[in-house]
Design an enzyme around this catalytic site. Sequence first.
Site, PDB file in Angstrom:
ATOM      1  N   ASP A  79       0.844  -1.196   0.000  1.00 44.85           N
ATOM      2  CA  ASP A  79       0.000   0.000   0.000  1.00 44.85           C
ATOM      3  C   ASP A  79       0.883   1.251   0.000  1.00 44.85           C
ATOM      4  O   ASP A  79       1.784   1.387   0.829  1.00 44.85           O
ATOM      5  CB  ASP A  79      -0.887  -0.025   1.254  1.00 44.85           C
ATOM      6  CG  ASP A  79      -1.914   1.083   1.285  1.00 44.85           C
ATOM      7  OD1 ASP A  79      -2.324   1.545   0.203  1.00 44.85           O
ATOM      8  OD2 ASP A  79      -2.318   1.480   2.397  1.00 44.85           O
ATOM      9  N   HIS A 203      -9.479   4.908  -1.762  1.00 38.66           N
ATOM     10  CA  HIS A 203      -8.682   5.034  -0.545  1.00 38.66           C
ATOM     11  C   HIS A 203      -9.438   5.932   0.437  1.00 38.66           C
ATOM     12  O   HIS A 203     -10.285   6.727   0.052  1.00 38.66           O
ATOM     13  CB  HIS A 203      -7.335   5.674  -0.861  1.00 38.66           C
ATOM     14  CG  HIS A 203      -6.372   4.743  -1.515  1.00 38.66           C
ATOM     15  ND1 HIS A 203      -5.030   4.715  -1.201  1.00 38.66           N
ATOM     16  CD2 HIS A 203      -6.535   3.796  -2.466  1.00 38.66           C
ATOM     17  CE1 HIS A 203      -4.416   3.804  -1.931  1.00 38.66           C
ATOM     18  NE2 HIS A 203      -5.309   3.235  -2.718  1.00 38.66           N
ATOM     19  N   GLY A 204      -9.116   5.784   1.718  1.00 32.85           N
ATOM     20  CA  GLY A 204      -9.711   6.664   2.726  1.00 32.85           C
ATOM     21  C   GLY A 204     -11.147   6.350   3.062  1.00 32.85           C
ATOM     22  O   GLY A 204     -11.959   7.257   3.246  1.00 32.85           O
ATOM     23  N   SER A 206     -12.269   4.947   5.811  1.00 35.32           N
ATOM     24  CA  SER A 206     -12.587   5.069   7.239  1.00 35.32           C
ATOM     25  C   SER A 206     -13.443   6.307   7.488  1.00 35.32           C
ATOM     26  O   SER A 206     -13.011   7.430   7.204  1.00 35.32           O
ATOM     27  CB  SER A 206     -11.300   5.161   8.070  1.00 35.32           C
ATOM     28  OG  SER A 206     -10.576   3.951   8.019  1.00 35.32           O
ATOM     29  N   THR A 228      -7.267   3.219   8.901  1.00 34.37           N
ATOM     30  CA  THR A 228      -7.319   4.050  10.104  1.00 34.37           C
ATOM     31  C   THR A 228      -8.273   3.493  11.155  1.00 34.37           C
ATOM     32  O   THR A 228      -7.940   3.458  12.353  1.00 34.37           O
ATOM     33  CB  THR A 228      -7.736   5.488   9.740  1.00 34.37           C
ATOM     34  OG1 THR A 228      -6.789   6.029   8.818  1.00 34.37           O
ATOM     35  CG2 THR A 228      -7.790   6.365  10.970  1.00 34.37           C
TER      36      THR A 228
END
Length: 274
Positions: A79, A203-204, A206, A228
């Site tokens: 990643d 992505h991201g 959370s 996260t």
Amino acid sequence: MKIKDKLKELTAQKVGLLATNYYNLETLHGVLKAAQATSSPLILQLTQSSIDYMGLEAAVALGREGLKQFHVEGWIHLDHGGSVELVQRCLDAGFDSVMIDGSELPFEENVKLTQEVVKRAVSYGAHVEAELGYVAKLGQSHLHDGFTQPAEAKRFVEETGVDALAISIGTAHGFYKEKPKLQIDLLQAIAQEVQERATLVLHGSSGVPDDQLIAAINHGICKINLATEIKNIFMKTLQNILAQNDEIDLRKVFPKATNAVVELVKQKLTIVNN
């Protein structure tokens, strides 16, 4: 099944494939127990920080053995690889998939960097992911206007031959200060341009509301990254336990934090498998 084939299959079915980062044995077992309980495939992700922390060979061996132990169909992925040198180490270590992140570079430099990784990955039969657009990393502003543009996405995929493309449609790494709003219309436009050649990645995730994740999957996203929230729930659970007792046997304390990861990832898998 190769990860590329799995992603194509699930994209056609409008089903997501969760990609979870792991940081130690406990978080690894947490995500794998969740995948086993829901009979879900899973991508196991390692960042350079996790590789530096655990050691490359040890981290890969943990992942491979975990997949066998819990009978989960899964793959190991780098990643946010920040250099060709790191990507090469991971290819040599047997990663199924690698990401080269040149998203902060000018377009032409991102293309050139990604082309080099794609070329190297061919002889390993490895899957390659890249990123185009601004997805704020930890500590960076969430207000930056750098959404991925459909025409640039098409050109990038055609010129690099990359297998998967992480795009910017309103997410950011880390937690959000206010509720994110994914640009689903933009996602649809990007998907129309590139979906025949590359899988789309978010992505991201959370903190992204469930209905927005489902909408993203229904309109072209397949790979969903989760990191996260895994770190957060493990550490917050551990902190709460330790604040309430003087137990020093980590074998008694850690399983409760691991179980919190299991429940979190089970919920996420239910959403992406919708």
